[in-house]
Motif scaffolding. Structure first.
Motif, PDB file in Angstrom:
ATOM      1  N   SER A  70       0.835  -1.211   0.000  1.00 52.38           N
ATOM      2  CA  SER A  70       0.000   0.000   0.000  1.00 52.38           C
ATOM      3  C   SER A  70       0.866   1.255   0.000  1.00 52.38           C
ATOM      4  O   SER A  70       0.502   2.265  -0.614  1.00 52.38           O
ATOM      5  CB  SER A  70      -0.923  -0.012   1.216  1.00 52.38           C
ATOM      6  OG  SER A  70      -0.173  -0.088   2.427  1.00 52.38           O
ATOM      7  N   LEU A  71       2.012   1.189   0.680  1.00 50.72           N
ATOM      8  CA  LEU A  71       2.924   2.329   0.687  1.00 50.72           C
ATOM      9  C   LEU A  71       3.474   2.585  -0.712  1.00 50.72           C
ATOM     10  O   LEU A  71       3.596   3.739  -1.148  1.00 50.72           O
ATOM     11  CB  LEU A  71       4.063   2.071   1.675  1.00 50.72           C
ATOM     12  CG  LEU A  71       5.101   3.187   1.833  1.00 50.72           C
ATOM     13  CD1 LEU A  71       4.435   4.488   2.268  1.00 50.72           C
ATOM     14  CD2 LEU A  71       6.171   2.772   2.841  1.00 50.72           C
ATOM     15  N   GLY A  72       3.794   1.508  -1.424  1.00 56.03           N
ATOM     16  CA  GLY A  72       4.274   1.656  -2.784  1.00 56.03           C
ATOM     17  C   GLY A  72       3.214   2.252  -3.698  1.00 56.03           C
ATOM     18  O   GLY A  72       3.519   3.089  -4.565  1.00 56.03           O
ATOM     19  N   ARG A  73       1.978   1.835  -3.501  1.00 54.48           N
ATOM     20  CA  ARG A  73       0.899   2.417  -4.315  1.00 54.48           C
ATOM     21  C   ARG A  73       0.723   3.907  -4.011  1.00 54.48           C
ATOM     22  O   ARG A  73       0.414   4.705  -4.900  1.00 54.48           O
ATOM     23  CB  ARG A  73      -0.400   1.651  -4.066  1.00 54.48           C
ATOM     24  CG  ARG A  73      -0.406   0.249  -4.682  1.00 54.48           C
ATOM     25  CD  ARG A  73      -1.784  -0.373  -4.637  1.00 54.48           C
ATOM     26  NE  ARG A  73      -2.172  -0.738  -3.287  1.00 54.48           N
ATOM     27  CZ  ARG A  73      -1.885  -1.904  -2.710  1.00 54.48           C
ATOM     28  NH1 ARG A  73      -1.195  -2.812  -3.387  1.00 54.48           N
ATOM     29  NH2 ARG A  73      -2.285  -2.177  -1.480  1.00 54.48           N
ATOM     30  N   ALA A  74       0.928   4.288  -2.739  1.00 52.06           N
ATOM     31  CA  ALA A  74       0.863   5.709  -2.386  1.00 52.06           C
ATOM     32  C   ALA A  74       1.996   6.478  -3.060  1.00 52.06           C
ATOM     33  O   ALA A  74       1.808   7.616  -3.511  1.00 52.06           O
ATOM     34  CB  ALA A  74       0.937   5.874  -0.870  1.00 52.06           C
ATOM     35  N   MET A  75       3.188   5.857  -3.133  1.00 53.59           N
ATOM     36  CA  MET A  75       4.308   6.497  -3.825  1.00 53.59           C
ATOM     37  C   MET A  75       3.991   6.703  -5.304  1.00 53.59           C
ATOM     38  O   MET A  75       4.225   7.779  -5.863  1.00 53.59           O
ATOM     39  CB  MET A  75       5.578   5.640  -3.686  1.00 53.59           C
ATOM     40  CG  MET A  75       6.229   5.680  -2.336  1.00 53.59           C
ATOM     41  SD  MET A  75       7.775   4.740  -2.313  1.00 53.59           S
ATOM     42  CE  MET A  75       8.316   5.052  -0.627  1.00 53.59           C
ATOM     43  N   MET A  76       3.440   5.662  -5.949  1.00 49.05           N
ATOM     44  CA  MET A  76       3.139   5.775  -7.374  1.00 49.05           C
ATOM     45  C   MET A  76       1.997   6.744  -7.627  1.00 49.05           C
ATOM     46  O   MET A  76       1.965   7.435  -8.654  1.00 49.05           O
ATOM     47  CB  MET A  76       2.839   4.389  -7.946  1.00 49.05           C
ATOM     48  CG  MET A  76       4.085   3.501  -8.045  1.00 49.05           C
ATOM     49  SD  MET A  76       3.806   1.893  -8.808  1.00 49.05           S
ATOM     50  CE  MET A  76       3.093   1.001  -7.416  1.00 49.05           C
ATOM     51  N   ALA A  77       1.050   6.834  -6.686  1.00 52.42           N
ATOM     52  CA  ALA A  77      -0.008   7.829  -6.812  1.00 52.42           C
ATOM     53  C   ALA A  77       0.574   9.236  -6.718  1.00 52.42           C
ATOM     54  O   ALA A  77       0.164  10.145  -7.459  1.00 52.42           O
ATOM     55  CB  ALA A  77      -1.052   7.616  -5.723  1.00 52.42           C
TER      56      ALA A  77
END
Length: 336
Positions: free
Chosen positions: A193-200
């Motif tokens: 989820s942290l990675g998805r926040a980074m990509m967002a």
């Protein structure tokens, strides 16, 4: 069926790690010491490219500061592993507690990494409020600042003479273990989820903020994590080649690392690995031709031309921002 799927990822990951370890063991047994050292450098470059992809690829930063953190890590780890007897005349301005301290490689690397991360945090407080090429210029300035300090702080760094005679504590297994940790961390981060926040944050910072993502904290985390790995890589490198000068890790290194990320695909961990292996091998293969023809810098010209061609024909890099299917199966579940 669910149980089978839940075990496929870890089992496959361990199998791949074991296969890579077997290849490293075979290479160490068969290849010359020169080629084994080259393979170790290739593994360090792989870890550097992947760690830069965390900040530049996942979080959307345009940082060129990795060589600065490598320099910091190299000097810190070298000083911590130097025999106290040599510090008296080589580094007379060291604090007394450092003058009598000699650490094994692992603690020295951890201290170097933490030092790089702390400095990255302090630098990031003002710098990460910049965006795009403004951030690139600021982190480029960081390289110049670190080089200037290392050149002029002679009592702690020996200035332009650098440090030589550093214990050769790094071997291919250290480099392999470090590369494995960095790659594993990056892939686990990307599919979390942290990675998805980074990509967002990378794709649309305003939309990410509207969804409750603290983009400033996300960028700071990516920047600090990348700096930690870069500082550790600098420590490993200096204990492999046993010498460091203020210009050991310069703007040229920054260009090479950015080229690896862009050619492999910004946001693609697998792409960074492939590009790091290819460019490191290419640079070393061209070196004899440079010396024979007197065309020093030819490898950099080839890398630059390759980067231009990739940007022209595949603007998103060889693998874009994605990963091969088997990687997504291991780290991201059974994705379509």
């Amino acid at each position: 069926m669910t149980a089978v799927r839940s075990f496929t990822g870890p089992v496959a990951g361990i199998a791949i790690l074991g296969a890579c370890a077997a290849l490293v063991y075979g290479a160490q047994a068969v290849l010359s010491s020169y080629l084994v050292t080259l393979l170790a450098i290739m593994l360090i470059n792989m870890a550097l490219a992947v760690s830069l992809n965390i900040s530049n690829g996942l979080a959307g930063l345009f940082s060129l500061g990795h060589p600065a953190f490598m320099t910091i890590g190299a000097y810190v780890s070298a000083v911590l592993t130097f025999p106290p007897g040599r510090k008296d005349f080589m580094l007379p301005d060291l604090p007394s507690f450092l003058m009598t301290t000699q650490l094994p490689l692992l603690p020295a690397l951890l201290v170097a990494g933490i030092t790089g991360a702390v400095i990255a945090f302090l630098v990031g407080l003002p710098v990460l409020r910049l965006k795009g090429h403004y951030l690139a210029v600021a982190t480029l300035g960081l390289i110049v600042i670190v080089q200037g300090l290392a050149t002029n702080w002679t009592g702690l760094t020996r200035g332009g003479s650098g440090l030589n005679g550093i214990p050769r504590l790094t071997g291919i297994w250290w480099c392999f273990g470090f590369a494995a940790v960095v790659v594993y961390t990056a892939l686990r981060l990307k599919f979390s989820s942290l990675g998805r926040a980074m990509m967002a944050t990378r794709e649309n910072a305003l939309a990410a903020e509207s969804s409750g993502v603290s983009t400033y904290r996300i960028r700071m985390l990516a920047f600090v994590l990348g700096a930690f790995f870069a500082a550790v890589a600098g420590g490993l490198m200096v204990h492999l080649i046993t010498v460091v000068t203020p210009k050991s890790y310069s703007v040229v290194m920054a260009f090479n690392l950015v080229a690896m990320v862009v050619i492999g695909g910004t946001g693609s961990i697998t792409g960074s690995i492939v590009a790091a292996v290819a460019l490191t091998g290419l640079s070393e293969a061209v070196r004899p031709l440079e010396e024979k023809l007197g065309l020093y810098g030819l490898s950099q010209v080839i890398v630059a031309l390759g980067l231009i061609l990739v940007l022209f024909f595949r603007p998103n890099g060889l693998l874009g921002s994605g990963e091969p299917r088997f990687v997504r199966r291991i780290f991201g579940g059974f994705l379509p």
